[in-house]
Design an enzyme around this catalytic site. Structure first.
Site: not given
Ligand code: UGA
Length: 454
Positions: A148, A279, A282
């Site tokens: 996913e 995600c 881990k």
């Molecule tokens: C992430 C992946 O983006 C999805 O493609 C994947 O399906 C999902 O994990 C999963 O394995 O289920 P998600 O954890 O929902 O999605 O959130 P993200 O939008 O990727 O953000 C993750 C973290 O990175 C957040 O804490 C966000 O604030 C941080 N982030 C994101 C940053 O610090 N800088 C950025 O430039 C982008």
């Protein structure tokens, strides 16, 4: 086609609601959390995700989404999506207990011509182990890995305007059946998007989503590699942000120009308080553990994780210095506890780490999140942090405010009014989402992560 989704977590409930809205009958098994099951039966999601509630409501009312705690429905199922959590063990490896509990149930009940689809994020090689378990029980079930890629907060749009659907299996026919399921979903896109009131995000509208068929091990490795690479980009941006702080450069100017090179890309180069959630942390530790178990040292991922863990402390140190080197007795407001905007999820949230560190250093910490107060409490928020139900209450008479999650509600807040509620004037932009000059014009002292004004 009758589908059964096992596990009503973020991925499972979203998957079940979407396929039910594409006209399939979907059993949704949740055998652990009775409260979540009851909420879903009443036609709502148990967590906040934009657009999900109307989809759950319509599917429940139409009798197409059938929540249950009973595995007996597997008997009349054509395909099973296993969407169980894979939390990490203390050593960083993935805990597959829930995944294998489902395998046991499937072995007992699923008909021989059914397809078992693994949607949980599992270490590479897990599918092989599951197939060995099928063989040991004399079951010849088809096994498909279908990782996913949706993000919390934009889950519906991410699924409807997908960049890729990855299906990995040694059984070509089973893989094609799964791809067909997604093609049906795509054909219902406009109707589902209208009901959920979601529109494509950023560049999604122009995407031509790819259907990608791979080998089983490749599909498993694609998932964790994608997340690990995104985590790497964020940690890379944060390491450059520290250098920007030390040299008077501005990380946003740097990354805007660096990311303009299409070979690099601008996405996931936003420096700030680091990544969190269910995600990235881990999956990074899971990849390291997978490597270790096969004698492959993932040094680069160790560094990414260490850098990420340093960010909350780095921000709190800057704040402390700006308040004269002492936090004891200072009142600090933390706005935002969710690991990112658009979700009630506070798992491994670096915003929670910031609130906890402030408290540990003696600050009187007051916090507010529009959706995640409760989840923050369940996910390690110090009981010494005072939780509030509004921005005004959290920032009342504060010496400093930290915007720790980029909720629209905080971005749109009138900064003059915010400052009027406070005693001090320190503004900490933990995600670099404000214009430093605009903030400074309101009389605040601005601190970002790698921004030139401080
Ligand atoms: C992430 C992946 O983006 C999805 O493609 C994947 O399906 C999902 O994990 C999963 O394995 O289920 P998600 O954890 O929902 O999605 O959130 P993200 O939008 O990727 O953000 C993750 C973290 O990175 C957040 O804490 C966000 O604030 C941080 N982030 C994101 C940053 O610090 N800088 C950025 O430039 C982008």
């Amino acid at each position: 086609m009758t589908i059964t989704v096992v596990g009503a977590g973020y991925v499972g409930l979203t998957t079940a609601a979407l396929f039910a809205n594409a006209g399939h009958t979907v059993n949704l098994i949740e055998s652990h959390f009775a409260d979540r099951l009851e909420t879903i039966k009443s036609g709502r999601s148990w967590f906040y995700e934009a657009g999900l509630d109307p989809l759950v409501a319509r599917a429940i009312n139409a009798g197409l989404l059938l929540p249950t705690d009973d595995y007996a429905c597997l008997k009349s199922t054509d395909v099973v999506f296993s969407c169980m959590g894979t939390p990490d063990n203390p050593d960083g490896s993935s805990n597959l207990t829930f995944v294998f509990n489902v395998v046991d149930e499937v072995i007992k009940t699923l008909p021989d011509d059914a397809i078992f689809i693994q949607k949980s994020t599992v270490p590479v090689g897990t599918g092989e182990e599951i197939k060995r378990a099928f063989a040991a029980a004399n079951r010849s079930l088809a096994y498909v890995s279908n990782p996913e890629f949706l993000r919390e907060g934009t889950a519906i749009a991410d699924t409807l305007w997908f960049d890729r659907v990855v299906v990995g299996s040694d059984d070509v026919q089973a893989a094609e059946t799964v791809l067909d399921l997604y093609r049906t979903l795509e054909s219902h896109r406009e109707d589902i998007a209208r009901l959920a009131d979601v529109t494509p995000y950023e560049t999604q509208a122009s995407l031509k989503g790819e259907y990608i068929r791979t080998g089983q091990n490749s599909a498993e490795l694609i998932k964790v590699t994608a997340n690990a690479f995104l985590a790497l980009k964020i940690s890379f941006a944060n390491s450059i942000a520290k250098l920007a702080d030390a040299t008077g450069a501005d990380i946003k100017e740097v990354m805007n120009a660096v990311g303009a090179d299409p070979r690099i890309g601008r996405a996931f180069l936003n420096a700030g308080r680091g990544y969190g959630g269910g995600c990235f942390p881990k999956d990074v530790s899971g990849l390291i553990a997978s490597g270790q178990s096969r004698g492959v040292e993932m040094t680069i991922m160790h560094e990414a994780a260490t850098l990420n863990e340093s960010m909350p402390g780095y921000i709190v140190e800057k704040l402390k210095e700006a308040l004269g080197g002492e936090l004891e007795g200072k009142k600090v407001a933390v706005l935002g506890l969710a690991f990112k905007a658009g979700t009630s999820d506070a798992r491994r949230s670096t915003a929670v780490s910031i609130a906890n560190l402030l408290t540990k250093f003696g600050a009187k910490t007051h916090a507010y999140d529009p959706e995640a107060n409760h989840d923050a409490e369940r996910n390690g928020l110090s009981p010494d942090v005072s939780l509030h139900e509004s921005t005004e209450k959290a920032v009342d008479s504060a010496d400093a405010v930290c915007i720790a999650t980029d909720w629209e509600e905080f971005l749109a807040y009138d900064l003059g009014i915010l400052k009027a509620h406070m005693k001090g004037n320190l503004f900490v932009d933990c995600m670099n989402v404000f214009d430093p000059e605009r903030v400074s014009e309101t009389g605040f002292r601005y601190i970002g992560v790698g921004r030139s004004i401080s």
